[in-house]
Design an enzyme around this catalytic site. Structure first.
Site: not given
Length: 466
Positions: A155, A407, A432
């Site tokens: 991320s 995701d 994710h």
């Protein structure tokens, strides 16, 4: 109006309950508060963690370095299982560095968030300079200057990993940038992409489910118009506090929006225990409650309440749902709120037509006013694109951008290889940064293949001539 706050907070929240008990030592390194001017000589203690039980010693073993993102670094160390899984094979030294202004690495202690003169040194550029300084020190004092460094991150941490390789290629020999939304910025990716992907994930589970979710917003609004309706909402959803005004109705809707986003992000093939315990494939489990034909708003929202209990109270141990408490332990909410104003400006919106969400347009003017009021800063909408290149990264090398096709954050990711050395790896049924998690017996073939590809590139990066 919305931003990428949800995704990146979830990326930390995923680690809020330890998946493994990994062994490491804790250290601190004295960093410059400001790496880029000569007007501030202040220093602070940056925390980092080291695990050397798999290290070959001297320069024969690489350094696997985790670029800490918006939270306590111990959370990432205990949940980035891929690094721990492959460290013995590579004889790697594991290092997890905490991002400035998160965890205990606060440059000005309790004053760090009180004024812009203290908070203004929170940026990705300063953090990357911290990492470069720390690694230079470690190579000079522990591993030897010829040790190769592979940087990992998921991320926002994945963004840092990619940007670190671009900005400091002499420090980082390669980067595994998982679920890194480096293109989720104005002019690069439409603001509704994130919510469209979330909608598609639910639609794959059941089209009736996504259609019903779209209908819930008007149903909630209808009940929110009267005192009796608001009482019914609070009772039906077992809220901890009454719904007394329109702002409370808005909070309830935002609670559900976050729930759908997080369910898609956490849509793993096995049961997890992160923010909240969830079953395997939680989107499918949620849609089991929302795929019926309902005769009216009451029946529809009662079905939604069952879905909400699965997400917010799966174990049945919570007496009520708190619409005022959405932050997660270990997440640096104060720091991240500043960063999404100052540099990580990632618009997210929904139109209620191409997606299943309530109408929520992106309003840059309102966003800028909020940031100016909160932090006395002028938002620079295109600063990050200018700093890191946006889509113009053809000069980069030795980066894997991995993304799960389930995701929502993948919409702002690099989904096509840029060159032979900037490679996109797609995980067909991945959520994710699934590839950074520890291996699991229920892993799908696509994530197993993705990890093998990543290992192959790491071998190339640590053995190729400088």
């Amino acid at each position: 109006m919305d931003t990428f706050r949800i995704v990146c907070i979830v990326s930390v929240a995923l680690t809020s309950v330890y998946a493994q008990d990994y062994s490491y030592e804790t250290y601190f390194y004295e960093q410059q508060v400001d790496h880029f001017s000569f007007g501030n000589s202040d220093k602070f203690e940056q925390r980092y963690l080291v695990a050397d039980q798999y290290w070959k010693g001297n320069s024969s073993g690489p350094i696997f370095f985790y670029a800490g993102n918006e939270g306590d670094i111990t959370l990432f160390a205990n949940n980035t299982g891929f690094m721990w899984d492959i460290a013995p094979e590579f004889g790697a030294l594991l290092v997890f560095a905490e991002h400035r202004y998160y965890g205990v690495s606060l440059p000005y202690g309790n004053l760090s968030f009180t004024d812009l003169k203290y908070l203004g040194y929170l940026s990705s550029e300063q953090a990357l300079a911290d990492y470069a300084e720390l690694l230079t020190y470690l190579k000079q004092t522990i591993t030897g200057t010829s040790s190769r460094v592979i940087v990992f991150g998921g991320s926002y941490g994945g963004m840092l990993a990619a940007w670190g390789r671009m900005k400091y290629p002499h420090i980082f020999q390669g980067a595994i940038a998982s679920s890194a939304p480096v293109l989720q910025f104005t002019g690069l990716t439409p603001c509704n992409t994130f919510r469209q992907i979330t909608t598609n994930v639910f639609k794959m589970a059941s089209k009736q489910c996504s259609d019903n979710i779209r209908a819930t917003w008007d149903a909630i609004n209808n009940f929110g118009k009267t005192d009796d309706g608001r009482r019914w909402l609070a009772e039906t959803f077992k809220l901890c506090s009454p719904i007394e005004q329109p702002a409370d109705v808005y909070k309830l809707k935002m609670l559900f929006s976050s729930m759908y986003d997080n369910l898609a992000l956490l849509n793993y093939p096995y049961a997890t225990n992160f923010i909240i315990p969830l079953p395997a494939w939680p989107v499918k489990a949620t849609c089991q409650y929302l795929s019926g034909n309902y005769s009216g708003d009451n029946e529809l929202l009662e079905a939604l309440s069952q879905a909400a209990f699965l997400y917010y109270n799966y174990t049945g141990q919570k007496p009520c749902i708190d619409i005022n408490r959405q932050a997660v332990s270990g997440v640096g909410v104060l720091g991240w709120d500043f960063q999404i104003c100052s540099e990580i400006i990632m618009p997210i919106c929904s139109d209620g037509v191409s997606d299943m969400f309530d109408l929520n347009p992106w309003n840059f003017t309102a966003f800028s006013e909020y940031c100016n009021t909160m932090y006395n800063i002028t938002v620079q909408e295109y600063m990050t694109q200018t700093t890191y290149g946006g889509r113009n990264i053809s000069a980069a090398s030795n980066i894997i951008f991995s993304n799960g096709e389930l995701d929502p954050a993948s919409g702002g990711g690099v989904l096509e290889s840029v060159s032979d050395t900037v490679v996109a790896v797609l995980i067909a049924d991945g959520a994710h940064h699934l590839d950074l998690r520890a291996s699991n017996p229920d892993d799908t073939e696509s994530v197993i293949r993705a990890r093998e590809i990543e290992k192959s590139y790491i071998w190339t990066w640590i053995t190729e001539p400088v």
